[in-house]
Design a protein around this motif. Structure first.
Motif, PDB file in Angstrom:
ATOM      1  N   TYR A  59       0.859  -1.187   0.000  1.00 52.86           N
ATOM      2  CA  TYR A  59       0.000   0.000   0.000  1.00 52.86           C
ATOM      3  C   TYR A  59       0.901   1.245   0.000  1.00 52.86           C
ATOM      4  CZ  TYR A  59      -3.023   3.718   1.709  1.00 52.86           C
ATOM      5  OH  TYR A  59      -3.710   4.895   1.859  1.00 52.86           O
ATOM      6  N   ALA A  60       0.634   2.162  -0.930  1.00 54.56           N
ATOM      7  CA  ALA A  60       1.417   3.398  -1.025  1.00 54.56           C
ATOM      8  C   ALA A  60       0.540   4.500  -1.587  1.00 54.56           C
ATOM      9  CB  ALA A  60       2.648   3.197  -1.894  1.00 54.56           C
ATOM     10  N   PRO A  61       0.246   5.544  -0.812  1.00 57.84           N
ATOM     11  CA  PRO A  61      -0.559   6.660  -1.325  1.00 57.84           C
ATOM     12  C   PRO A  61       0.109   7.320  -2.518  1.00 57.84           C
ATOM     13  CG  PRO A  61      -0.310   6.782   1.071  1.00 57.84           C
ATOM     14  CD  PRO A  61       0.629   5.724   0.605  1.00 57.84           C
ATOM     15  N   GLY A  62      -0.688   7.691  -3.489  1.00 59.06           N
ATOM     16  CA  GLY A  62      -0.189   8.410  -4.656  1.00 59.06           C
ATOM     17  C   GLY A  62       0.177   7.528  -5.825  1.00 59.06           C
ATOM     18  N   TYR A  63       0.283   6.220  -5.630  1.00 56.33           N
ATOM     19  CA  TYR A  63       0.639   5.317  -6.716  1.00 56.33           C
ATOM     20  C   TYR A  63      -0.617   4.838  -7.428  1.00 56.33           C
ATOM     21  CZ  TYR A  63       5.559   5.030  -5.486  1.00 56.33           C
ATOM     22  OH  TYR A  63       6.880   5.328  -5.280  1.00 56.33           O
ATOM     23  N   SER A  64      -0.613   4.958  -8.746  1.00 60.67           N
ATOM     24  CA  SER A  64      -1.755   4.531  -9.547  1.00 60.67           C
ATOM     25  C   SER A  64      -1.253   3.639 -10.678  1.00 60.67           C
ATOM     26  CB  SER A  64      -2.512   5.739 -10.107  1.00 60.67           C
ATOM     27  OG  SER A  64      -1.632   6.595 -10.814  1.00 60.67           O
ATOM     28  N   ARG A  65      -2.147   3.110 -11.459  1.00 59.32           N
ATOM     29  CA  ARG A  65      -1.778   2.178 -12.521  1.00 59.32           C
ATOM     30  C   ARG A  65      -2.379   2.635 -13.844  1.00 59.32           C
ATOM     31  NH1 ARG A  65      -5.408  -2.579  -9.761  1.00 59.32           N
ATOM     32  NH2 ARG A  65      -7.442  -1.700 -10.210  1.00 59.32           N
ATOM     33  N   LEU A  66      -1.691   2.290 -14.904  1.00 60.69           N
ATOM     34  CA  LEU A  66      -2.121   2.750 -16.220  1.00 60.69           C
ATOM     35  C   LEU A  66      -1.529   1.821 -17.280  1.00 60.69           C
ATOM     36  CD1 LEU A  66      -3.839   5.248 -17.001  1.00 60.69           C
ATOM     37  CD2 LEU A  66      -1.723   6.385 -17.631  1.00 60.69           C
ATOM     38  N   MET A  67      -2.290   1.621 -18.352  1.00 62.71           N
ATOM     39  CA  MET A  67      -1.808   0.820 -19.477  1.00 62.71           C
ATOM     40  C   MET A  67      -1.097   1.735 -20.467  1.00 62.71           C
ATOM     41  SD  MET A  67      -1.916  -2.371 -20.677  1.00 62.71           S
ATOM     42  CE  MET A  67      -3.426  -3.155 -20.119  1.00 62.71           C
ATOM     43  N   LEU A  68       0.146   1.414 -20.781  1.00 57.34           N
ATOM     44  CA  LEU A  68       0.935   2.193 -21.737  1.00 57.34           C
ATOM     45  C   LEU A  68       1.343   1.300 -22.899  1.00 57.34           C
ATOM     46  CD1 LEU A  68       3.353   4.146 -19.343  1.00 57.34           C
ATOM     47  CD2 LEU A  68       1.111   4.842 -20.149  1.00 57.34           C
ATOM     48  N   ASN A  69       1.267   1.841 -24.110  1.00 61.58           N
ATOM     49  CA  ASN A  69       1.634   1.095 -25.305  1.00 61.58           C
ATOM     50  C   ASN A  69       2.640   1.897 -26.128  1.00 61.58           C
ATOM     51  OD1 ASN A  69      -0.213  -1.182 -25.022  1.00 61.58           O
ATOM     52  ND2 ASN A  69      -1.841   0.301 -25.425  1.00 61.58           N
ATOM     53  N   PRO A  70       3.690   1.244 -26.630  1.00 65.79           N
ATOM     54  CA  PRO A  70       4.645   1.962 -27.491  1.00 65.79           C
ATOM     55  C   PRO A  70       3.949   2.556 -28.702  1.00 65.79           C
ATOM     56  CG  PRO A  70       5.490  -0.201 -26.866  1.00 65.79           C
ATOM     57  CD  PRO A  70       4.055  -0.170 -26.442  1.00 65.79           C
ATOM     58  N   ASP A  71       4.258   3.801 -28.999  1.00 66.08           N
ATOM     59  CA  ASP A  71       3.614   4.497 -30.108  1.00 66.08           C
ATOM     60  C   ASP A  71       4.690   5.028 -31.045  1.00 66.08           C
ATOM     61  OD1 ASP A  71       2.285   6.375 -31.788  1.00 66.08           O
ATOM     62  OD2 ASP A  71       0.674   6.534 -30.315  1.00 66.08           O
ATOM     63  N   PRO A  72       4.674   4.628 -32.324  1.00 66.00           N
ATOM     64  CA  PRO A  72       5.719   5.103 -33.251  1.00 66.00           C
ATOM     65  C   PRO A  72       5.687   6.608 -33.455  1.00 66.00           C
ATOM     66  CG  PRO A  72       3.966   3.961 -34.437  1.00 66.00           C
ATOM     67  CD  PRO A  72       3.716   3.722 -32.984  1.00 66.00           C
ATOM     68  N   HIS A  73       4.512   7.207 -33.291  1.00 62.81           N
ATOM     69  CA  HIS A  73       4.432   8.657 -33.475  1.00 62.81           C
ATOM     70  C   HIS A  73       5.172   9.397 -32.363  1.00 62.81           C
ATOM     71  CE1 HIS A  73       3.019  12.529 -34.681  1.00 62.81           C
ATOM     72  NE2 HIS A  73       2.267  12.694 -33.610  1.00 62.81           N
ATOM     73  N   PHE A  74       5.310   8.766 -31.201  1.00 61.13           N
ATOM     74  CA  PHE A  74       6.029   9.360 -30.081  1.00 61.13           C
ATOM     75  C   PHE A  74       7.356   8.622 -29.854  1.00 61.13           C
ATOM     76  CE2 PHE A  74       1.553  10.367 -29.406  1.00 61.13           C
ATOM     77  CZ  PHE A  74       1.616  11.739 -29.203  1.00 61.13           C
ATOM     78  N   SER A  75       8.056   8.373 -30.965  1.00 61.42           N
ATOM     79  CA  SER A  75       9.387   7.770 -30.941  1.00 61.42           C
ATOM     80  C   SER A  75       9.404   6.403 -30.287  1.00 61.42           C
ATOM     81  CB  SER A  75      10.379   8.701 -30.215  1.00 61.42           C
ATOM     82  OG  SER A  75      10.454   9.930 -30.857  1.00 61.42           O
ATOM     83  N   GLY A  76       8.302   5.693 -30.339  1.00 66.59           N
ATOM     84  CA  GLY A  76       8.268   4.355 -29.772  1.00 66.59           C
ATOM     85  C   GLY A  76       8.152   4.322 -28.264  1.00 66.59           C
ATOM     86  N   ILE A  77       7.893   5.462 -27.638  1.00 68.22           N
ATOM     87  CA  ILE A  77       7.781   5.531 -26.183  1.00 68.22           C
ATOM     88  C   ILE A  77       6.413   5.001 -25.758  1.00 68.22           C
ATOM     89  CG2 ILE A  77       7.732   7.112 -24.212  1.00 68.22           C
ATOM     90  CD1 ILE A  77       9.539   8.958 -25.950  1.00 68.22           C
ATOM     91  N   PRO A  78       6.328   4.196 -24.705  1.00 70.44           N
ATOM     92  CA  PRO A  78       5.024   3.726 -24.218  1.00 70.44           C
ATOM     93  C   PRO A  78       4.193   4.899 -23.696  1.00 70.44           C
ATOM     94  CG  PRO A  78       6.791   2.339 -23.381  1.00 70.44           C
ATOM     95  CD  PRO A  78       7.447   3.533 -24.008  1.00 70.44           C
ATOM     96  N   VAL A  79       2.996   5.052 -24.222  1.00 67.53           N
ATOM     97  CA  VAL A  79       2.123   6.163 -23.842  1.00 67.53           C
ATOM     98  C   VAL A  79       0.695   5.660 -23.686  1.00 67.53           C
ATOM     99  CG1 VAL A  79       3.541   7.880 -25.048  1.00 67.53           C
ATOM    100  CG2 VAL A  79       1.635   6.803 -26.252  1.00 67.53           C
TER     101      VAL A  79
END
Length: 1316
Positions: free
Chosen positions: A168-188
Motif C-alpha cells: 500500500y502506497a498513497p499516490g501510486y496509480s496504474r495505467l496501461m501504456l503502449n509503445p507508439d511510433p508517433h512518439f518515438s516508440g515511447i510507451p504512452v
C-alpha cells in the motif's frame, strides 16, 4: 716559375670541370629513372580499362539511353522563388494548426480555473490516500493483457490496496501504456495525461494540488486536439506552481541516486511566454561580508537567474564592493563601459565560469552600483545603445547580504515617476534581521523581495520574479502572445545541469543513458534524438482578487491571522506543444530541391532552426554516446554558410552578400541572392567550391524565415515526369505496377521521404517494418483499385476532416502523387538491374575486375543493386557469425539507401562538370591494411543538352580493394619495362581529387591524406596549381580543454570546513531517512514546496571533467600547461612550370616525425578519437577551428597535354635530387603520382585535422570575439511591459512565512548535502 703556376691552375680547373660534369651526369641518370611517358601510359591503360568494365557492370549506356529517350520525361526549369513561397505557405498552415491547438488549451484552462472551487484540505487527503492523480513518477505500468488483478501487478505499489498491505502506497496509480511510433516508440496512453512534479515542489501544498486537480479537465481538449490533428506531438500545460501536465501520459523514470531536477518553469518555452523579453542587470555584492555560505548562495542565485533567460533576453552581471566592475572583462564596449549581451548559452557559460571565481573584499558601495545599473539600462533605452538590447522590460537584480538604506534619492532621480526599471532584491543569509530597506526597494519599484537563507530554496525564490514580470501581460487579458522557441533536442543538457531525455522522460547519468539507449535499441523502440521547436502561449487567471492571509501580532505572545482581499494579476502557467523539425522538413520535399539542393530556416535572432550543416552532437566514438554540444541551439546562419572569397581567408569574415541576405531573413523579407560558398563533406575532410542560388520567404505568424538553395550550374533544372499509373497505355498487358518493385527485392527507397503513409502511423495493423514494405503495400493497392485509388489530400490537410466528410481514421492516407509516379517510372527504367545476367558474366565481372556489386540510385530516392561476388561460404558464416572485436560490415543497402543524399551521389553530380565521361572513386578514410574493404565508384546520369540539363540518376559499383590494387600493379609491371611501381626505387600513389590515397605500395597508406605521407610533394603540387588549397572554418567546433580547478589546499582556508564536512556526512543520513519515508508528513503535510536540489554538472560547468563514461569531479587533478604544436618551416617553391624544380629544406627525420606524432597525441595536439579525451580530464567548450582542405584542379594537368614533371633539390645532406611525375588517370577523379625513392628526401607532414583558431591575446576568449561581431537581430515584435492597473497590486514579497520555518530550512539544508 710563373709558367708552372699557370700549369697547376689549369690542371685544377680541368679537374673541377671534370668533377662537375660527372656530378651532372650522375644527377641526369637519377632524374631519368622515372619516365613521364611510361607513367602516363599506365594512367591511360588503367583509366580505359576502368571505364569499360564499370560501364558494363553498371549498365551505364542502357540507363542513359532510357532516360534520354523516355517520352514521359523532360527537363523543366523551376522557379526557385515561387517554390519557396509555396513551401513557406505549407509550413505556415501546419504551424497554424499547432497554434490553434494551444489556443484551445489556453481557453479551456482559463475557464476551468475560474470555475474551480478551492479546497485547502485536498493536500491532506492526498497524503492519506483519499485523493489521487496520475503522478508520472508514481505510475505502475500494466503489461498487455494484465487486468491489474494478478500476475506481476501483485508486486506493485498502489494506493488501491488495503492500508495494511505491505504494497500500500498513497499516490501510486496504474495505467496501461503502449509503445507508439508517433512518439518515438515511447510507451504512452493517449486516453489521458500524466503529471510531473519536480523534486523541489511539494504536491501536497494546497495551491499545487488544487491546480493539479482543475487541470485534469484538460484531458478532454488534449484528446480533441489529437483527433483533429494526429500530427500533433506532445501537448502540455506547465503550471506556475511547478508541475507539468503532459499528454499523452507517460511514465517518468527516476533513480534513487539521481534526483529528478526537471522543472518546466526553467524551460525556454515557458520563460518566453511567461513574460516579454527582458534587459537584466544583476548587481552582485562582493564585499567582505559575502563569505562562506552567503557567497555560495549568492553565486547560485545569480546562476539561477541567468538560467531563466533565453536568446531573446539581454543581461550583464556587475560586481560591486568599493567599486563597480563588469564580472566578465570582455563584455564591455570600446570605452570600457559595461554592456548588455545576449543571453546565449555561450555568454551564460562565460558568466557562470566567472561567478564561480569571484573574490570578496572591501565594503559595498551601493550608490555606485545602483547608479551604474540605471545608467547602463538608460543607454539601452534612449542612448546610443538603444538599437541593441530588447527594448522591452528592464530590471535590476540586487543580490546582497544587507541593504543599509533605501537610497530614495537615487530611485527618485533614475526611476520615477513611471518606474521603467523593476527592482528585485535577493537578501542572502539567515541571521539578517533588518529586511525593511531591501523590501522597500522592491515594493516601490514594481519588483519583488525574497530572503534566501539556504541553497535548497534558491531556485524557488528566484522563480518568483517571473510572475511579477508577467503582470502587465496578465492585465491585458485579451492579448495572448504566441511564442516560438529556437531549436532544441529531446535529449539535452539544460540549465539545471542534468542530462535529460525529454522523450524518455528520464533524468540519467551518462552511464545510465548509454544503458538505456542500448536496451531500447535492442527492443527496436528508440528512434534516436529529435530536433524540435515549441510553440507556447500564456494562461491567465481571470480573477482580479484573491484572499490573502496575513499574520498580525496583537501582543508580545499572540498573533492572529487576518484574511483580506487583495488585487492580483496571476499567471496560471503556459500551454505548449512540440513541433518536430522533421515535420517541417516533410513539407519541403527534397526531391523538389534536387541533388545538392537543400532548405533551411532562421529565426529573428539569425539562428538556424535547421540546416544540413547543423551538427548538434559531438560524434559517437567507441562505447560513448553522442553528446550535445553546449552551443548547438545558437548556431548563426553566418556560421554555416561559408562564403568563398579568394581575397580574404580570415575567420568570421563579414561578407556583404551573406549579411545582406541574413538581415533580410531576420526581418522576414522575401528575396533572392547568389553566393559562392565552400561546401565541405565527409566530416569536413573533403571540400568543393560551389556557386549557389538562395531563395527565401517568411513564414507568417512565426519568427521564422524559410530558405531554399540550388546549385547555380544545374539547380534550376529538373528531370520531371512519371508513369501515369491510371493510364493502361503506359504498361504491358496484364502488367502490374507492383511488378516493377517486387516485394523483398533488391531495392530500397529513401527512408526519410514521404511517398505514402497512413495517418502518421495509424493503428498497429497499419505499421510496417520498413519503408519498402509500406511502399509495396500501396503499389498493390494501386493495382487493385486502379482509377478509384484515392491519393489523399494535400500535404497540409484541412482540419478536422481527412477525406470527404469523414474524420481522421487509421485509413486516412496521403500520397505524394508526383513522387510516387516518378518512383514507378524510375523503377521501370532501372528494372534492367533485375534482368539476370548469366552466372558466368556476373562471375567474370568479379574475377576480372573484383566488382562485388553494381547499383543505381535515382532522383526519386530509389536504389537498386545487383550482386556479382560469389555468396559467402555458409559454413564460414556460421563459424564467424559474430565477433565483437571485429563486427561484420553491414551490407551496402543498409548504409547507402538515401540516394540523392549520399555523398557519393553528390560528388558524382558535382564532378560531372569537370569531366562528364568519368567515374568518381573513393575508399574509406584511414582504412590502412584492414581487410576486406571496397572501393566505391560512381557516375552521374544527366538528361538534356548544353546548359539545360539536370541529373536523373547515379550508377556505381563497389570493387574489392585487393582486386582493384592488383589490377593497377599488374598494369605497371607489364608496361613499365624496368620501371615498375613494385620497384623499391619508385613509390606510386593513386590519389583522389581531394588528396586521399586510393592505392599505395604500402597498404597502411590506404585512405590516408597524401600530405601526411609526402607533404613536400603535395606542397609542390599546390604551388603549381595542381591542387587548390581551401581554408574551411568550423564555427560549431568543440575544444576539449583541461579542466580548471581550485587549489586542493583551499579546504584548509577555515578549520570549520573540515568539521562541517564531517557533520554534514552524519546528518545527511538522517535527512535521507526523513525524506525517503516522507516522515515530514507526520508533523505538517503542508510545510513547503521547496524540496532540496543538487547542482548537477553540465557541459557548461567549468568544473566538469570527463572520467571514463561518467561525469566526475577531481579536485586533485592539476592540468598541465598547454603545449603548442611545432610549426614546420615553410617550403621554398619555384614559379609554376610544366618542367620545374623545387628546393626542399631539411626538416625532421622519419623517426623524429613519428616521435612528434606520439608527442602530439600525449600533450594535447591533434586528437584523432574522442575516447582518449574522456580518459584525460577535460571539458568541452565551444570554439572555432580551421582546416586547410584540398581540391584537384584538372585544368593544370590538361592545359599542356602532357604529364607534369618535378624535381626536388637540396632536400637531403647528400645533395641528391628527387624526381616525381604526375599524370591524370582518364575517366576518373584520380591522379597518379610516381616519385623517386632513391633520394631520401625529408618529408614535410601536412594534416587535415582541424586546429583551434587563435584569435589573439590569451586574455581574450573566443566568446568575446564572437560577441563583438554584433550580428543583426530583430527584436520580438510584441512587447507588453506596462499596464496602469499594476499600481493597484501590493504583493511584493516577504520573509520566510512557512509554518515551522526553522525546522523546514534545517531539513532543506541537510538534504542539499545529501544529494551532493
Amino acid at each position: 716559375m710563373t709558367g708552372v703556376r699557370w700549369g697547376l691552375a689549369g690542371l685544377v680547373l680541368l679537374a673541377s670541370v671534370a668533377v662537375t660534369q660527372f656530378q651532372q651526369q650522375q644527377q641526369q641518370q637519377q632524374t631519368n629513372q622515372i619516365d613521364a611517358k611510361t607513367v602516363e601510359g599506365w594512367s591511360q591503360k588503367f583509366g580505359a580499362e576502368l571505364w569499360v568494365s564499370l560501364s558494363q557492370a553498371t549498365r551505364r549506356e542502357s540507363i542513359q539511353g532510357q532516360y534520354d529517350n523516355m517520352p514521359q520525361l523532360s527537363v523543366a526549369e523551376v522557379d526557385g522563388f515561387e517554390m519557396v513561397r509555396t513551401m513557406a505557405a505549407e509550413v505556415q498552415i501546419m504551424m497554424q494548426h499547432k497554434i490553434d491547438a494551444i489556443k484551445r488549451i489556453m481557453e479551456l484552462a482559463e475557464n476551468i480555473a475560474l470555475d474551480h472551487k478551492y479546497d485547502k484540505e485536498r493536500g491532506s487527503r492526498l497524503a492519506e490516500g483519499r485523493y489521487v492523480y496520475v503522478n508520472a513518477k508514481k505510475l505502475n505500468v500494466l503489461p498487455d493483457g494484465d487486468s491489474g488483478g494478478n500476475g506481476e501487478f501483485d508486486r506493485y505499489l498502489s494506493q488501491y490496496r488495503d492500508p495494511s498491505s505491505e504494497y500500500y502506497a498513497p499516490g501510486y496509480s496504474r495505467l496501461m501504456l503502449n509503445p507508439d511510433p508517433h512518439f518515438s516508440g515511447i510507451p504512452v496512453n493517449t486516453s489521458r495525461s500524466s503529471v510531473h512534479v519536480p523534486t523541489n515542489v511539494f504536491d501536497g501544498e494546497p495551491k499545487v494540488i488544487n491546480a493539479i486537480d482543475w487541470s485534469k479537465k484538460l484531458d478532454d481538449i488534449f484528446r480533441d486536439n489529437y483527433e483533429r490533428d494526429p500530427s500533433l506531438s506532445w501537448q502540455y500545460f506547465g503550471s506556475s506552481t511547478g508541475f507539468l501536465r503532459q499528454y499523452p501520459a507517460i511514465k517518468w523514470l527516476t533513480y534513487e541516486d539521481d534526483p529528478d531536477m526537471y522543472d518546466a518553469r526553467m524551460r525556454d518555452w515557458y520563460i518566453k511566454s511567461a513574460a516579454s523579453a527582458k534587459d537584466i542587470v544583476i548587481l552582485l555584492d562582493t564585499s567582505g561580508s559575502m563569505t562562506g555560505l552567503r557567497k555560495e548562495i549568492a553565486k547560485h542565485v545569480v546562476i539561477n537567474i541567468m538560467e531563466t533567460l533565453g536568446e531573446d533576453d539581454f543581461l550583464t552581471v556587475l560586481t560591486f564592493s568599493d567599486e563597480t566592475r563588469p564580472l566578465v572583462d570582455c563584455f564591455t564596449d570600446a570605452d570600457g563601459e559595461p554592456e548588455l549581451v545576449q543571453a546565449t548559452t555561450e555568454n551564460i557559460a562565460e558568466f557562470t565560469e566567472a561567478v564561480n571565481n569571484i573574490e570578496t573584499e572591501e565594503i559595498a558601495n551601493f550608490t555606485s552600483a545602483l547608479v551604474t545599473g540605471f545608467n547602463l539600462l538608460e543607454r539601452y533605452k534612449t542612448g546610443q545603445a538603444r538599437t541593441s538590447g530588447t527594448g522591452c522590460n528592464q530590471a535590476i537584480m540586487l543580490v546582497t547580504d544587507g541593504v543599509p538604506y533605501k537610497f530614495e534619492t537615487i530611485f527618485q532621480e533614475h526611476n520615477e515617476p513611471s518606474t521603467p526599471v523593476r527592482m528585485f532584491t535577493y537578501l542572502i543569509g539567515r541571521e539578517i534581521s533588518d529586511l525593511e530597506a531591501a523590501k522597500w526597494i522592491a515594493c516601490h519599484n514594481k519588483g519583488y523581495f525574497t530572503h534566501v537563507t539556504t541553497l535548497a530554496e534558491v531556485k524557488e525564490q528566484v522563480l518568483k520574479y517571473i510572475p511579477v514580470m508577467a503582470r502587465p501581460l496578465v492585465l491585458m487579458r485579451e492579448q495572448h502572445p504566441v511564442r516560438w522557441t529556437g531549436v532544441y533536442a529531446d535529449i539535452e543538457v539544460p540549465n539545471d545541469r542534468m542530462l535529460w531525455v525529454i522523450g524518455l522522460a528520464k533524468p540519467m547519468t551518462r552511464g545510465q543513458l548509454r544503458e538505456e539507449l542500448e536496451a531500447q535499441d535492442r527492443e527496436g523502440t528508440f528512434k534516436g534524438y529529435k530536433l524540435m521547436t515549441t510553440v507556447s502561449i500564456p494562461v491567465y487567471n481571470k480573477k482580479n482578487h484573491t484572499n490573502f492571509t496575513e499574520s498580525i501580532r496583537v501582543s508580545d505572545k499572540k498573533k492572529v491571522d487576518k484574511v483580506k482581499k487583495v488585487r492580483i494579476a496571476e499567471l496560471l502557467g503556459v500551454a505548449g506543444t512540440d513541433v518536430p523539425i522533421a515535420q517541417i522538413e516533410k513539407l519541403i520535399p527534397p526531391y523538389k530541391l534536387g541533388v545538392n539542393g537543400y532548405s533551411f530556416a532562421v529565426n529573428n535572432n539569425g539562428y538556424i532552426l535547421y540546416h544540413p550543416d547543423l551538427r548538434p552532437m559531438i560524434p559517437r566514438s567507441g562505447a560513448f554516446q553522442e553528446i550535445l554540444k553546449p552551443n548547438y541551439n545558437s548556431v548563426d546562419l553566418a556560421e554555416v554558410e561559408l562564403v568563398y572569397n579568394p581575397r580574404s581567408d580570415e575567420p568570421r569574415y563579414n561578407d556583404s552578400n551573406l549579411f545582406m541576405m541574413r538581415k533580410e531573413m531576420v526581418d522576414q523579407k522575401d528575396g533572392v541572392q547568389r553566393m559562392t560558398v565552400k561546401v565541405h563533406m565527409d566530416d569536413m575532410k573533403r571540400v568543393t567550391i560551389r556557386e549557389q542560388d538562395y531563395f527565401y520567404h517568411n513564414i507568417s505568424n512565426t519568427p521564422f524565415t524559410l530558405g531554399i538553395v540550388f546549385p547555380s550550374k544545374y539547380g534550376k533544372y529538373r528531370v520531371v515526369g512519371g508513369l501515369e499509373v491510371n493510364d493502361p497505355g503506359n504498361r504491358q498487358p496484364n502488367q502490374k505496377v507492383s511488378d516493377f518493385l517486387e516485394k523483398d527485392g533488391k531495392w530500397k527507397i529513401h527512408p526519410d521521404w514521404v511517398y505514402c503513409e497512413y495517418n502518421y502511423g495509424g493503428t498497429r495493423d497499419r505499421l510496417f517494418d520498413k519503408p519498402e514494405d509500406m511502399m509495396h503495400h500501396f503499389l498493390m493497392r494501386l493495382d487493385d483499385e486502379n482509377k478509384s485509388f484515392n491519393w489523399g489530400q494535400s500535404r497540409v490537410r484541412p482540419l478536422p476532416k481527412c477525406q470527404g466528410n469523414g474524420v481522421y481514421t487509421p485509413d486516412c492516407q496521403k500520397c505524394d502523387k508526383e513522387l510516387v509516379q516518378a518512383l514507378i517510372l524510375d523503377a521501370m527504367i532501372t528494372k534492367v538491374f533485375e534482368d539476370k545476367t548469366s552466372s558466368a558474366d556476373s562471375s567474370q565481372l568479379f574475377q576480372l575486375f573484383g566488382i562485388n556489386l553494381s547499383f543505381v540510385a535515382t532522383r526519386s530516392g530509389l536504389t537498386r543493386w545487383e550482386e556479382h561476388a560469389p555468396p559467402p561460404d555458409p559454413v564460414y558464416d556460421e563459424e564467424h557469425a559474430f565477433d565483437p572485436e571485429n563486427p561484420k560490415e553491414p551490407h551496402f543497402s543498409e548504409v547507402n539507401n538515401e540516394a540523392t543524399d549520399e555523398v557519393w551521389y553528390k560528388r558524382a553530380v558535382d564532378y560531372h562538370y569537370n569531366n562528364p565521361e568519368s567515374f568518381v572513386f573513393s575508399v574509406p578514410f584511414d582504412i590502412g591494411d584492414k581487410r576486406p574493404t571496397v572501393v566505391t565508384a560512381t557516375h552521374a546520369i544527366f538528361k538534356g543538352k548544353g546548359t539545360k540539363k539536370a541529373p536523373a540518376a547515379v550508377v556505381g559499383v563497389q570493387i574489392d580493394y585487393e582486386h582493384f590494387r592488383n589490377k593497377f600493379m599488374n598494369i605497371t609491371n607489364k608496361q613499365g619495362g624496368t620501371l615498375s611501381c613494385d620497384s623499391s626505387k619508385v613509390e606510386c600513389y593513386v590519389i583522389d581529387n581531394n588528396g586521399f590515397v586510393v592505392i599505395s605500395e604500402d597498404p597502411l597508406n590506404t585512405g590516408k591524406f597524401f600530405g601526411e605521407i609526402d607533404g613536400t610533394v603535395l606542397n609542390s603540387l599546390v604551388q603549381n596549381q595542381v591542387f587548390k588549397k581551401i581554408k574551411v572554418y568550423d564555427y560549431q567546433a568543440i575544444c576539449l580543454e583541461s579542466a580548471a580547478y581550485g587549489n586542493p589546499a583551499s579546504i584548509m582556508m577555515t578549520p570549520f570546513r573540515v568539521m562541517a564536512n564531517i557533520f554534514n556526512w552524519i546528518l545527511a543520513n538522517i535527512a535521507f531517512t526523513i525524506i525517503r519515508f516522507e516522515l515530514h508528513h507526520l508533523w505538517n503535510p503542508d510545510w513547503t514546496y521547496a524540496m532540496p536540489q543538487q547542482s548537477q554538472p553540465s557541459l557548461n560547468d567549468p568544473n566538469l571533467v570527463y572520467d571514463g563514461d561518467y561525469y566526475a569531479y577531481d579536485d586533485e587533478y592539476m592540468p598541465a600547461a598547454p603545449v603548442e604544436e611545432p610549426q614546420m618551416p615553410p617550403l621554398q617553391e619555384p614559379e609554376p612550370d610544366v618542367q620545374y624544380e623545387d628546393e626542399a629544406p631539411p626538416t625532421f627525420s622519419e623517426k623524429d616525425n613519428q616521435l612528434m606524432q606520439e608527442y602530439y597525441q600525449k600533450e594535447g595536439g591533434p586528437i584523432p578519437i574522442l575516447d582518449m579525451t574522456y580518459i584525460n580530464k577535460t571539458q568541452p567548450k565551444p570554439c572555432d577551428k580551421e582546416v586547410e582542405l584540398y581540391e584537384l584542379n584538372e585544368e593544370a594537368l590538361k592545359k599542356e597535354g602532357r604529364p607534369l614533371q618535378g624535381i626536388l633539390r637540396n632536400c637531403h645532406t647528400s645533395n641528391c635530387v628527387r624526381q616525381f611525375t604526375v599524370s591524370m588517370i582518364p575517366n576518373t577523379n584520380l591522379i597518379l603520382v610516381a616519385a623517386d625513392t632513391t633520394c631520401p628526401c625529408y618529408s614535410n607532414r601536412i594534416s587535415v585535422e582541424p586546429t583551434k583558431v587563435d584569435y589573439g591575446p590569451s586574455n581574450e576568449t573566443m566568446y568575446c570575439e564572437k560577441l563583438k561581431t554584433n550580428l543583426y537581430r530583430k527584436k520580438p515584435h510584441q512587447c507588453i511591459k506596462y499596464h496602469p492597473q499594476e499600481e493597484e497590486i501590493s504583493l511584493c514579497g516577504s520573509g520566510c512565512s512557512f509554518k515551522m520555518c526553522p525546522v523546514v530550512l534545517i531539513i532543506l539544508y541537510l538534504t542539499t548535502y545529501l544529494y551532493q
